[in-house]
Design an enzyme around this catalytic site. Structure first.
Site, PDB file in Angstrom:
ATOM      1  N   HIS A 117       4.076 -10.194   2.664  1.00 22.67           N
ATOM      2  CA  HIS A 117       3.244 -11.176   3.378  1.00 22.67           C
ATOM      3  C   HIS A 117       2.383 -12.033   2.466  1.00 22.67           C
ATOM      4  CE1 HIS A 117      -0.858  -9.200   3.627  1.00 22.67           C
ATOM      5  NE2 HIS A 117      -0.146  -8.147   3.294  1.00 22.67           N
ATOM      6  N   THR A 160       0.846  -1.205   0.000  1.00 25.43           N
ATOM      7  CA  THR A 160       0.000   0.000   0.000  1.00 25.43           C
ATOM      8  C   THR A 160       0.879   1.252   0.000  1.00 25.43           C
ATOM      9  OG1 THR A 160      -1.735  -1.207   1.147  1.00 25.43           O
ATOM     10  CG2 THR A 160      -1.844   1.198   1.247  1.00 25.43           C
ATOM     11  N   CYS A 176      -9.246  -6.924   3.179  1.00 30.74           N
ATOM     12  CA  CYS A 176      -8.380  -5.855   3.677  1.00 30.74           C
ATOM     13  C   CYS A 176      -9.130  -4.724   4.330  1.00 30.74           C
ATOM     14  CB  CYS A 176      -7.550  -5.298   2.547  1.00 30.74           C
ATOM     15  SG  CYS A 176      -7.287  -6.480   1.276  1.00 30.74           S
TER      16      CYS A 176
END
Ligand code: PLP
Length: 388
Positions: free
Chosen positions: A206, A73, A331
């Site tokens: 991740h 992000t 998310c």
């Protein structure tokens, strides 16, 4: 004895690989700051640089073109900016074009004002509409300046692989720049920066078995770079200030190396499991709709709708049965909304979709148990429908 839970939500996050964990424990024992010149600092620097080489190798890039960030992000917010520099000269991107199926990390438009962001539609199979992109770029007022286009290489919900090399040709023919979100593609398909034609690539640790909280912005060269998002101490050659999270980057690097190896074998095994899962699901509920199945998909993802079962309710039902999956993207702090991906694909998305995503340690036994769970959830849904 209680049955073992089944984790089938690898697109949300992948369990930490043993190799990443071991490398991180070594790094945690290292006291130095990678910017320090003493021996401890140099040891930490060596660890970060090894990680940079490992991450670069995963995507066929030069290590010096990898800027580490705290997550994908952040990398997206770094790259999606109207302000670039070509060497010392400023370069302005006037308008951002994102595909309608982008992850919110890109769809939100980064540092562009909301009225400077346009959406590019996708087809019913969830593939970026190249014709529409061509038309939009051709029709834009030329005095507007350089267009910045952001697309994903693999969609996080459907797993559909996007024709990024073709997108790059269209974008470059119109003098634009291309940012590619490769978060869900890394470790699942072969990525070569040069072949893709991306100007910038975004990665997340991740999703490939590294720790949460590490990412990268990979650039095509070193001359053209976005104006930094984080200014300060000049780390990452001034592109991203802040002391590096050495252990997280080391874990990211170890995971990238692990993912670079045996990709074809891993994909064959995961793909066979996913196909068996979908076959079992179709036998258990002939009305199940598997989205994107007609397009090229990564081997691990199955995004489906069961008519009559709301994704939110379904997610809980599967969880109670011991199967961890996602209702669309996970998310938004557990919030389940309409899938913007399904909407963009033109599906009546009222019930939403459920996503099962497998990983390298998924077993055939887990898949058989997942099919049994799916059968039970699907038949309960029918009974509830009949009673209503
Ligand atoms: N892009 C895609 C396609 C994703 O799936 C995700 C995470 O779900 C992100 C970006 C954001 O990654 P991060 O969690 O590292 O910020």
């Amino acid at each position: 004895m209680a049955k073992q839970r089944i984790y089938m939500d690898w697109n949300a996050t992948a369990p930490l690989l043993g190799e990443a964990r071991a490398a991180m424990l070594d790094a945690l024992a290292e006291p130095g700051n990678p910017s320090s010149v003493h021996a401890e600092g140099r040891a930490a620097r060596a660890m970060v640089e090894k990680a940079r080489r490992q991450v670069a190798a995963l995507v066929g890039a030069e290590p010096s073109h990898v800027t580490f960030t705290s997550c994908a992000t952040e990398a997206a917010n770094h790259a999606l900016t109207p302000e670039f520099r070509m060497g010392r000269a400023p370069l302005v991107a006037s308008m951002l074009y994102v595909s309608a199926i982008e992850h919110p990390a890109l769809r939100e438009g980064g540092r562009f004002a909301a009225d400077r962001v346009r959406e590019i539609p996708v087809t019913v199979s969830g593939v970026i509409d190249l014709g529409a992109l061509e038309m939009v770029l051709a029709a834009r007022p030329k005095e507007e300046g350089l267009p910045l286009v952001a697309v994903m290489l693999v969609n996080n919900e459907t797993g559909v692989i996007q024709p990024v090399a073709d997108v790059a040709r269209v974008v470059h023919a119109h003098g634009g720049l291309l940012v590619v979100d490769a978060v869900q593609a890394a470790g699942r398909i072969t990525i070569d920066m040069g072949v893709l034609g991306a100007d910038f690539l975004i990665l997340s640790s991740h999703k490939i078995g590294g720790p949460k909280g590490a990412g990268a912005l990979v650039s095509r060269g070193e001359t053209l770079m976005p104006v930094p998002l984080l200014k300060g101490g000049g780390q990452e050659k001034g592109h991203r200030a802040g002391t590096e999270n050495v252990a997280a980057l080391v874990g990211f690097g170890a995971a990238a190396q692990w993912m670079s190896e045996d990709l074809a074998e891993r994909n064959a095994a995961i793909g066979a499991l996913r196909n068996r899962l979908e076959e079992g699901m179709r036998t258990a509920a002939s009305d199940v709709v598997i989205h994107g199945a007609g397009a090229a998909r990564v081997a691990n993802t199955c995004f489906f709708t069961l008519p009559g079962l709301k994704a939110e309710t379904g997610q809980i039902a599967f969880d109670i049965e011991g199967l961890a999956l996602s209702a669309g993207a996970a998310c938004s702090s557990g919030k389940v909304g309409q899938s913007h991906v399904l909407t963009a694909m033109g599906h009546d998305a009222k019930t939403g979709g459920l996503r099962i995503s497998l990983g390298p340690s998924t077993t055939a036994d887990e898949v058989e148990r997942a099919i049994e769970i799916f059968s039970r959830v699907a038949s309960r849904r029918k009974m509830a429908g009949e009673a209503a």
